[in-house]
Design a protein around this motif. Sequence first.
Motif, mmCIF file in Angstrom:
data_model
loop_
_atom_site.group_PDB
_atom_site.id
_atom_site.type_symbol
_atom_site.label_atom_id
_atom_site.label_comp_id
_atom_site.label_asym_id
_atom_site.label_seq_id
_atom_site.Cartn_x
_atom_site.Cartn_y
_atom_site.Cartn_z
ATOM 1 N N ALA A 69 45.284 -40.066 124.557
ATOM 2 C CA ALA A 69 45.881 -38.251 123.864
ATOM 3 C C ALA A 69 47.607 -39.115 122.535
ATOM 4 O O ALA A 69 47.969 -40.388 123.410
ATOM 5 N N VAL A 70 47.795 -38.553 122.039
ATOM 6 C CA VAL A 70 49.252 -38.857 121.661
ATOM 7 C C VAL A 70 49.837 -37.838 121.306
ATOM 8 O O VAL A 70 49.597 -36.722 121.016
ATOM 9 N N ALA A 71 51.434 -38.280 121.182
ATOM 10 C CA ALA A 71 52.133 -36.550 121.237
ATOM 11 C C ALA A 71 53.475 -37.218 120.350
ATOM 12 O O ALA A 71 53.771 -38.368 120.378
ATOM 13 N N LEU A 72 54.411 -36.313 120.110
ATOM 14 C CA LEU A 72 55.860 -36.243 119.037
ATOM 15 C C LEU A 72 56.456 -37.023 120.737
ATOM 16 O O LEU A 72 56.991 -36.024 120.901
ATOM 17 N N THR A 73 57.330 -37.447 119.889
ATOM 18 C CA THR A 73 58.475 -37.803 120.398
ATOM 19 C C THR A 73 59.824 -37.270 120.297
ATOM 20 O O THR A 73 59.572 -35.758 119.577
ATOM 21 N N GLU A 74 61.009 -37.123 120.809
ATOM 22 C CA GLU A 74 61.969 -36.626 120.750
ATOM 23 C C GLU A 74 62.450 -36.472 119.625
ATOM 24 O O GLU A 74 62.951 -35.742 118.673
ATOM 25 N N ALA A 75 62.376 -37.993 118.561
ATOM 26 C CA ALA A 75 62.674 -37.785 117.373
ATOM 27 C C ALA A 75 61.815 -37.622 116.429
ATOM 28 O O ALA A 75 61.831 -37.112 115.531
ATOM 29 N N GLY A 76 60.048 -37.492 117.152
ATOM 30 C CA GLY A 76 59.304 -36.721 116.158
ATOM 31 C C GLY A 76 59.791 -35.305 115.667
ATOM 32 O O GLY A 76 59.399 -35.143 114.621
ATOM 33 N N ARG A 77 59.969 -34.998 117.042
ATOM 34 C CA ARG A 77 59.883 -33.672 116.849
ATOM 35 C C ARG A 77 60.939 -33.313 115.811
ATOM 36 O O ARG A 77 61.259 -32.141 115.152
ATOM 37 N N ALA A 78 62.391 -33.197 116.091
ATOM 38 C CA ALA A 78 64.163 -33.352 115.012
ATOM 39 C C ALA A 78 63.063 -33.669 113.823
ATOM 40 O O ALA A 78 63.718 -32.541 112.897
ATOM 41 N N THR A 79 62.202 -34.346 113.472
ATOM 42 C CA THR A 79 61.982 -35.155 112.083
ATOM 43 C C THR A 79 60.999 -34.069 111.791
ATOM 44 O O THR A 79 61.565 -32.938 110.642
ATOM 45 N N HIS A 80 59.942 -33.529 112.671
ATOM 46 C CA HIS A 80 59.786 -32.073 112.290
ATOM 47 C C HIS A 80 60.065 -31.241 112.172
ATOM 48 O O HIS A 80 59.352 -30.622 111.082
ATOM 49 N N LEU A 81 61.047 -31.045 112.702
ATOM 50 C CA LEU A 81 61.904 -29.839 112.428
ATOM 51 C C LEU A 81 62.800 -29.200 111.030
ATOM 52 O O LEU A 81 62.674 -28.553 110.267
ATOM 53 N N LEU A 121 63.134 -38.492 104.220
ATOM 54 C CA LEU A 121 62.439 -38.823 105.210
ATOM 55 C C LEU A 121 61.818 -39.956 105.178
ATOM 56 O O LEU A 121 61.055 -40.191 106.698
ATOM 57 N N GLY A 122 60.967 -39.848 104.673
ATOM 58 C CA GLY A 122 59.899 -41.422 104.549
ATOM 59 C C GLY A 122 58.711 -40.750 105.010
ATOM 60 O O GLY A 122 57.503 -41.901 105.208
ATOM 61 N N LEU A 123 58.430 -39.884 104.860
ATOM 62 C CA LEU A 123 57.448 -38.633 104.902
ATOM 63 C C LEU A 123 56.016 -38.769 103.765
ATOM 64 O O LEU A 123 56.984 -37.867 102.736
ATOM 65 N N SER A 124 54.895 -39.200 103.927
ATOM 66 C CA SER A 124 53.951 -38.852 103.258
ATOM 67 C C SER A 124 53.651 -36.866 103.530
ATOM 68 O O SER A 124 53.545 -37.312 104.394
ATOM 69 N N ARG A 125 52.977 -37.125 102.444
ATOM 70 C CA ARG A 125 52.215 -34.996 102.974
ATOM 71 C C ARG A 125 51.510 -35.382 103.681
ATOM 72 O O ARG A 125 51.499 -34.527 104.358
ATOM 73 N N ARG A 126 50.247 -36.115 104.251
ATOM 74 C CA ARG A 126 49.668 -36.535 105.338
ATOM 75 C C ARG A 126 50.380 -36.733 106.795
ATOM 76 O O ARG A 126 49.717 -36.600 107.264
ATOM 77 N N GLN A 127 50.961 -37.662 106.525
ATOM 78 C CA GLN A 127 51.961 -37.590 107.409
ATOM 79 C C GLN A 127 52.790 -36.152 108.011
ATOM 80 O O GLN A 127 52.921 -36.320 109.046
ATOM 81 N N TRP A 128 53.195 -35.856 106.900
ATOM 82 C CA TRP A 128 53.562 -34.485 107.603
ATOM 83 C C TRP A 128 52.713 -33.287 107.858
ATOM 84 O O TRP A 128 52.755 -32.839 109.127
ATOM 85 N N GLN A 129 51.616 -33.902 107.575
ATOM 86 C CA GLN A 129 50.387 -32.951 107.611
ATOM 87 C C GLN A 129 50.288 -33.725 109.081
ATOM 88 O O GLN A 129 49.690 -32.284 110.206
ATOM 89 N N ALA A 130 49.989 -34.111 109.750
ATOM 90 C CA ALA A 130 50.132 -34.463 111.143
ATOM 91 C C ALA A 130 51.167 -34.152 112.306
ATOM 92 O O ALA A 130 50.896 -33.853 113.105
ATOM 93 N N LEU A 131 52.503 -35.013 111.735
ATOM 94 C CA LEU A 131 53.045 -33.864 112.266
ATOM 95 C C LEU A 131 53.544 -32.976 112.031
ATOM 96 O O LEU A 131 53.580 -32.326 113.609
ATOM 97 N N ASN A 132 52.663 -31.667 111.413
ATOM 98 C CA ASN A 132 52.964 -30.770 111.586
ATOM 99 C C ASN A 132 51.687 -30.237 112.946
ATOM 100 O O ASN A 132 52.032 -29.388 113.571
#
Length: 137
Positions: free
Chosen positions: A82-94, A27-38
Amino acid sequence: MDKPLGYWLMHLHNLLEEQFARTLADLGLSRRQWQALNFLSRGDATREELATALAHFSTDSGPDPLEGLTARGWAASTGGGAVALTEAGRATHLEASRRVEVSRATVLGGLTLDQYAETMRILSVMAGNVEADLARS
């Protein structure tokens, strides 16, 4: 159990880092990016709120995890700072959440919920003891 606490803490930490990297590598996610995404999955946040929420996860000054999320189109500014997840971000988070839950289940395999809770309690007490000692110095 011939090794000291510090050995087991570092050994487990290193294993968890490797497991996490493998879990989210494609997914190309680092642990810190996962934490931010979460964190952002719970709602919009300012950069400052995100930085505060992630501060206890890492002591390194690596790349800003939010930059990686925005570069991929997974997060975007909503205005007003403010910053928010996009639809693509929500799908990646899921998808990432599903994988992280499987990894956590692997880590906790063979432990009861009570054993896990007691382990967390003990580690918390140890950390508090050291914090109190350092505060006296």
